[in-house]
Design a protein around this motif. Structure first.
Motif, PDB file in Angstrom:
ATOM      1  N   ILE A  13       1.108  -1.380   0.451  1.00 50.36           N
ATOM      2  CA  ILE A  13       0.128  -0.194  -0.263  1.00 50.36           C
ATOM      3  C   ILE A  13       0.935   1.372   0.027  1.00 50.36           C
ATOM      4  CG2 ILE A  13      -2.041   1.312   0.867  1.00 50.36           C
ATOM      5  CD1 ILE A  13      -2.491  -1.705   2.614  1.00 50.36           C
ATOM      6  N   SER A  14       1.698   1.135   0.530  1.00 48.06           N
ATOM      7  CA  SER A  14       3.345   2.544   0.869  1.00 48.06           C
ATOM      8  C   SER A  14       3.059   2.642  -0.092  1.00 48.06           C
ATOM      9  CB  SER A  14       4.048   2.254   1.352  1.00 48.06           C
ATOM     10  OG  SER A  14       3.376   1.703   3.356  1.00 48.06           O
ATOM     11  N   GLU A  15       4.153   1.457  -1.488  1.00 52.98           N
ATOM     12  CA  GLU A  15       4.265   1.499  -2.761  1.00 52.98           C
ATOM     13  C   GLU A  15       3.025   2.193  -3.631  1.00 52.98           C
ATOM     14  OE1 GLU A  15       6.291  -2.374  -3.741  1.00 52.98           O
ATOM     15  OE2 GLU A  15       7.890  -1.465  -2.690  1.00 52.98           O
ATOM     16  N   LYS A  16       2.171   1.250  -3.662  1.00 53.53           N
ATOM     17  CA  LYS A  16       0.976   2.520  -4.045  1.00 53.53           C
ATOM     18  C   LYS A  16       1.443   3.857  -4.331  1.00 53.53           C
ATOM     19  CE  LYS A  16      -4.396   2.239  -4.383  1.00 53.53           C
ATOM     20  NZ  LYS A  16      -5.057   1.582  -3.840  1.00 53.53           N
ATOM     21  N   PHE A  17       0.949   4.107  -3.153  1.00 55.32           N
ATOM     22  CA  PHE A  17       0.285   5.812  -2.350  1.00 55.32           C
ATOM     23  C   PHE A  17       1.907   6.258  -2.767  1.00 55.32           C
ATOM     24  CE2 PHE A  17      -2.894   4.722   0.452  1.00 55.32           C
ATOM     25  CZ  PHE A  17      -3.658   4.556   0.655  1.00 55.32           C
ATOM     26  N   HIS A  18       2.990   5.945  -2.824  1.00 47.71           N
ATOM     27  CA  HIS A  18       4.382   6.868  -3.035  1.00 47.71           C
ATOM     28  C   HIS A  18       4.543   6.979  -4.770  1.00 47.71           C
ATOM     29  CE1 HIS A  18       9.416   6.587  -3.369  1.00 47.71           C
ATOM     30  NE2 HIS A  18       8.498   7.911  -3.095  1.00 47.71           N
ATOM     31  N   LYS A  19       3.622   5.649  -5.453  1.00 47.00           N
ATOM     32  CA  LYS A  19       3.451   5.811  -7.127  1.00 47.00           C
ATOM     33  C   LYS A  19       2.652   7.090  -7.220  1.00 47.00           C
ATOM     34  CE  LYS A  19       5.956   1.572  -7.980  1.00 47.00           C
ATOM     35  NZ  LYS A  19       5.522   0.169  -8.509  1.00 47.00           N
ATOM     36  N   ASP A  20       1.360   6.681  -6.866  1.00 46.70           N
ATOM     37  CA  ASP A  20       0.419   7.705  -6.462  1.00 46.70           C
ATOM     38  C   ASP A  20       0.337   8.814  -5.986  1.00 46.70           C
ATOM     39  OD1 ASP A  20      -2.498   8.584  -8.151  1.00 46.70           O
ATOM     40  OD2 ASP A  20      -2.811   6.587  -8.503  1.00 46.70           O
ATOM     41  N   HIS A  21       0.132  10.150  -5.807  1.00 46.19           N
ATOM     42  CA  HIS A  21       0.643  10.940  -4.943  1.00 46.19           C
ATOM     43  C   HIS A  21      -1.535  11.335  -4.408  1.00 46.19           C
ATOM     44  CE1 HIS A  21       1.205  13.302  -1.652  1.00 46.19           C
ATOM     45  NE2 HIS A  21       0.394  14.650  -2.592  1.00 46.19           N
TER      46      HIS A  21
END
Length: 738
Positions: free
Chosen positions: A397-405
């Protein structure tokens, strides 16, 4: 965040009185010294929660209408004044970085974050952070100053803005002042005027204690929502203070889940909140930090945690024991939290206060400004933050949010709105010009009435049709009770409106006797189909309950009319979150003599808890139990507690026979949950009763009420009280007409 300042409440320690917020020092002048009944008989059933928040402690006029007062506000002006406050640094408590935004976010978060979905208690809807124990929790260290910073605004607007609403508005204004677009804001939270006595925050006798609140594989007991006494969620240093990110992830998932947050909402909240501000751990709190507000000296005037380390403020502040900001720009909404968390390598270190925390091992890691504006300091992460990197699911989830602000922004906006509004109840209670247009599943949506109502003649026609079915008074009253009694005032959820008793999960709950429920619903569906006009099943269920009560009263020789207010509508299965509504399933319902097996809490205590959730008084609770018994409303149709030969008649037989010393009582079960009532003269067993039944003869306060209803002249009073209390339960969730 937690405090390293622990208070052990040892009454054998002469210094304990100064440490414990609930014990007075015998060498000091204190209020309330002396022995009370509770000291002599600690096992006495406590009825206090059915007496709390009465008009005696409420300074407002009896007819004060908070919704009208709030709606009279010039809301844009009020909000702008709150936003302006964020950068109006005060000398007595100067703002980190010259901006109070992070401080106000923490205050709002900690006001709302005590909510727990298990019993709906806690949360932001009552302004309880003003009172003990919340105002003195280690996790709420220095939030007394945040509330005082808001006092000039509260003073200006007075009764038109509650503290409860102002706390959350300040959090929203703080976010927006730092560049974040919130999902919306609603007013409508009404302040309480004394500590809420109905919430069990835990069993430990020391701050940050945890030994008594876990069972099994570190699962929290009961409805508890935090891993340690005095924390909102988890110890930021890690489970039991050990820097174990994977173990911390387990605790985070457990505690946020008990607040009805899933993994994505949890990551969004932690990351969004830690985008702003810093933790404070300039020095050892044991050496420099004084007592919490409720244990502080008189002259500190409801403040606490007096810090004698250097200036005591800004870079010298001590709160959680951790020290430093999470991001390089702690007063700006940006994507830097995930940038530094995921892109940097981190190593374990300790703060100046001795707390476990993590620092970048990269020599070129970015710095954050010092809180006082002079120089910089290194960024840091707590063990709880590291869990978002180390736990496999949180990492995804963290990586998802990092890629898609943008996805992160939307998730945080929605999760923050849910956090701060979760306990407000139906949308009919929401106030103000910033309400989101989107209706969310966790708000338990119910279709609007759109002018639907029933005329007096239509109600009369329906009552005649219901009375002509083969349903007994017990059938009708039982199902109406099952539908309406799910209401809990703690978070304004449940109740008869929506008729969710016909939907999963409620239609399969054991306590609702699914076979009887299907029988009643089928009969009422026939009435609905043949009515010749629109009528909701929600209204029909409640109306049938009233018909059942009127028939039972008639059978006892009393003519009564149960008040009925039409206008309920029917929710669909798609509008019903099965998992969320599962938490409304009663563990026990003493009104129907129901209790799940394996319960450690005594049945009579669970009855008091349930009556409190339904806002019942002691006489109302007493009348309802006695009436439900004689009508024959036990969940399983058993005779336990049915102290009458005239089942289906609303007599005072329950009280008359319970108080009759013709009968002697003894336990039938080794666990003292079932009792027999035997005729002293013949030795024949006449009745069986539960703990809930016998408590009305055993407890002196409840017996005093039972004696009124059981007297020769008491039946009419009992019937009238039962009717009004039954109608109160049926209408408990009708905020649209209150």
């Amino acid at each position: 965040m937690s405090s390293k300042h622990t208070n052990v409440w040892d009454i054998n320690d002469p210094s304990a009185a100064a440490k414990c917020p609930f014990l007075g020092n015998p060498d000091q002048l204190v209020a309330g010294k002396g022995t009370t009944n509770r000291d002599w008989w600690p096992n006495e059933l406590k009825l206090n929660i059915l007496r709390q928040n009465g008009t005696s402690s409420d300074p407002m006029d009896k007819d004060f209408d908070y919704a009208a007062a709030f709606n009279s506000l010039d809301f844009p002006t009020l909000k702008q004044e709150v936003i302006d406050l964020m950068t109006d640094s005060q000398d007595w408590w100067p703002a980190d970085y010259g901006h109070y935004g992070p401080f106000m976010i923490r205050m709002a978060w900690h006001s709302a974050g005590t909510y727990r979905i298990g019993d709906g208690r806690g949360g932001s809807s009552s302004g309880s952070q003003r009172f003990a124990p919340l105002n003195s929790w280690p996790d709420n260290g220095n939030l007394d100053k945040a509330r005082l910073l808001l006092w000039p605004i509260k003073k200006k607007y007075g009764k038109n803005i509650s503290w409860a609403d102002l706390f959350i508005l300040a959090g929203n204004a703080a976010l927006e002042s730092m560049g974040f677009k919130t999902f919306g804001f609603s007013g409508g939270r009404e302040d309480v005027w004394e500590p809420e006595q109905d919430i069990n925050w835990g069993y430990e006798d020391e701050w940050l204690g945890e030994k008594e609140r876990h069972e099994g594989d570190r699962e929290l007991k009961g409805f508890l929502g935090a891993t340690h006494m005095g924390l909102i969620y988890v110890n930021p240093e890690g489970p039991s203070g050990k820097p174990d990110p994977i173990g911390s992830a387990y605790d985070i998932r457990e505690t946020f889940g008990r607040m009805a947050m899933n993994d994505e909402e949890t990551v969004a909240l932690v990351a969004g909140g830690h985008t702003f501000g810093k933790a404070h751990g300039a020095a050892d709190p044991e050496k420099y930090v004084g007592a919490e507000p409720h244990g502080a000296t008189l002259e500190e005037m409801s403040t606490g945690w007096k810090n004698t380390y250097k200036s005591g403020v800004l870079d010298d502040t001590i709160t959680s024991g951790l020290e430093g900001a999470w991001t390089p720009n702690p007063t700006r909404w940006d994507a830097e939290y995930f940038d530094v968390l995921l892109n940097l390598d981190w190593e374990l270190t300790t703060s100046p206060a001795g707390a476990h925390q993590w620092k970048p091992s990269n020599p070129d890691a970015p710095q954050a400004p010092a809180a006082g504006g002079n120089g910089t300091q290194g960024i840091m992460m707590s063990t709880a933050d590291m869990a978002l990197k180390m736990d496999p699911e949180y990492r995804k989830i963290s990586e998802k949010f990092h890629k898609d602000h943008k996805a992160f922004e939307d998730a945080f906006a929605r999760a923050w709105y849910k956090l701060t509004h979760r306990d407000m109840g139906p949308l009919s209670r929401y106030l103000g010009p910033e309400l989101p247009k989107e209706e969310l599943l966790w708000q338990d949506p119910i279709p609007e009435a759109n002018g639907y109502t029933l005329s007096d003649s239509q109600v009369a026609t329906l009552k005649t049709a219901i009375d002509a079915t083969d349903l007994s008074a017990s059938d009708m009253v039982s199902v109406a009770w099952a539908s309406a009694s799910t209401f809990r005032n703690s978070d304004k959820r449940g109740g008869a409106n929506g008729a969710r008793i016909r939907l999963a999960p409620q239609n399969n709950w054991e306590v609702n006797n699914p076979e009887q429920l299907r029988k009643v619903l089928n009969a009422l569906k026939d009435v609905q189909d043949n009515a010749g006009f629109d009528v909701s099943m929600a209204d029909l269920i409640v109306l049938a309950g009233g018909v059942g009560v009127e028939r039972a009263a008639h059978n006892a020789g009393h003519k009564v009319t149960v008040p009925f207010t039409p206008g309920r509508t029917d929710a669909s299965q798609e509008q019903t979150d099965i998992d969320s509504f599962g938490y409304l399933e009663p563990r026990a319902d003493g009104f129907r003599n129901y209790q799940k097996g394996g319960m450690e809490t005594a049945a009579e205590e669970l009855l008091i808890d349930r009556a409190n959730l339904m806002e019942l008084s002691i006489p109302e609770m007493t009348a309802l139990v006695g009436g439900m018994r004689v009508i024959g409303c036990n969940y399983d149709g058993s005779k336990v507690g049915v102290f009458t030969d005239k089942v289906g008649a609303l007599t005072n037989d329950f009280f008359e026979n319970l108080l009759d010393f013709t009968y002697t009582w003894k336990a039938l079960s080794s666990d003292d949950t079932l009792f027999s009532g035997t005729d002293r003269r013949t030795g024949d067993m006449k009745f069986t009763g539960s703990r809930v039944d016998l408590i009305f003869g055993s407890n002196t306060e409840l017996r005093a009420i039972a004696e009124v209803y059981g007297a020769n002249d008491g039946e009419e009073r009992f019937v009238n009280t039962f009717v009004s209390a039954f109608a109160k339960v049926m209408d408990a969730d009708r905020f649209d007409v209150k």
